[in-house]
Design an enzyme around this catalytic site. Structure first.
Site, PDB file in Angstrom:
ATOM      1  CD  GLN A   1      -2.891   1.237   0.323  1.00 41.44           C
ATOM      2  OE1 GLN A   1      -3.487   0.215   0.021  1.00 41.44           O
ATOM      3  NE2 GLN A   1      -3.160   2.403  -0.232  1.00 41.44           N
TER       4      GLN A   1
ATOM      5  CG  ASN B   1       8.984   6.518  -2.494  1.00 47.16           C
ATOM      6  OD1 ASN B   1       8.538   5.718  -3.314  1.00 47.16           O
ATOM      7  ND2 ASN B   1       9.116   7.816  -2.759  1.00 47.16           N
ATOM      8  NE  ARG B   2       5.874   0.101   2.891  1.00 46.97           N
ATOM      9  CZ  ARG B   2       4.816   0.192   2.101  1.00 46.97           C
ATOM     10  NH1 ARG B   2       4.454   1.378   1.619  1.00 46.97           N
ATOM     11  NH2 ARG B   2       4.110  -0.865   1.797  1.00 46.97           N
ATOM     12  CG  LEU B   3      11.510   7.537   2.424  1.00 47.80           C
ATOM     13  CD1 LEU B   3      12.110   8.576   1.503  1.00 47.80           C
ATOM     14  CD2 LEU B   3      12.593   6.862   3.267  1.00 47.80           C
TER      15      LEU B   3
END
Length: 214
Positions: free
Chosen positions: A11, A192-194
């Protein structure tokens, strides 16, 4: 469902951001803001939280319902003789985790825990529906029972016992706990999972605010 399919579940989080310049300096106020937004988003059980306890060097978790919070901490109610009650008596330090997936948000709280006053437990107990009040007497929470019939028979007995009472007494083994935070982390999903992670840590009478790497 095979493992490959599960590993492919992803997601992208793009709904919001949590920057130092827009986070409130009081974590209780920040929690209140996010909680109100979870209510407005009509999330199912926005007050559901995972309560994690420790016993014998092992972690234990379950979902319970938040029933209040203020500058003193976060309150929930349960059977003091349950597994969680025994674990809290052994190690009076717990964590709470809220997940509001629709808002791509998570809140993690760590701190000590103590029982609320009997007056506070009484007030909440008598605000509950009558059936829930009797239910607190029915269940010897976490104990092994032979069948559902055990509960139904006990319920029938207690409904008869209390039928002429306008006010059902609160069981002495049932009441509230307050979690007194030492750390509160607000997590906002980002692309971007940041992810944004803002941590409040109690320092004497003040709260220190830091950003954590995702």
């Amino acid at each position: 469902m095979n493992k490959t399919h599960i590993a492919a579940l992803r997601q992208s989080y793009t709904r919001n951001e949590l920057l130092e310049e827009n986070v409130l300096t009081n974590p209780y106020e920040q929690f209140g803001k996010w909680f109100e937004e979870a209510l407005n988003a009509q999330i199912l059980e926005p007050n559901a939280m995972t309560l994690s306890t420790i016993s014998g060097g092992r972690a234990h978790g379950r979902v319970v319902l938040l029933k209040g919070f203020d500058q003193n901490g976060f309150t929930f109610y349960t059977n003091y003789r349950s597994n969680k009650g025994n674990q809290i008596a052994e190690v009076p330090f717990v964590s709470l985790t809220f997940l509001w997936g629709e808002l791509e948000r998570q809140v993690r709280i760590e701190g000590s825990i103590e029982k609320v006053s009997e007056a506070e437990s009484d007030a909440y107990f008598h605000s509950r529906p009558r059936g829930s009040q009797i239910g607190a007497w029915v269940s010897d929470q976490s104990s092994v029972i032979t069948s559902r019939e055990v509960l139904e028979n006990r319920l029938a007995e207690l409904e008869t016992k209390f039928k002429d009472l306008e006010v059902i007494p609160r069981p002495a083994h049932w009441g509230g706990y307050c979690v007194i935070p030492e750390r509160i982390e607000f997590w906002q999903g980002r692309a971007n999972r940041l992810h944004d992670r803002i941590l409040f840590t109690k320092d004497a009478e003040n709260w220190k605010i830091e950003r954590l790497s995702p």
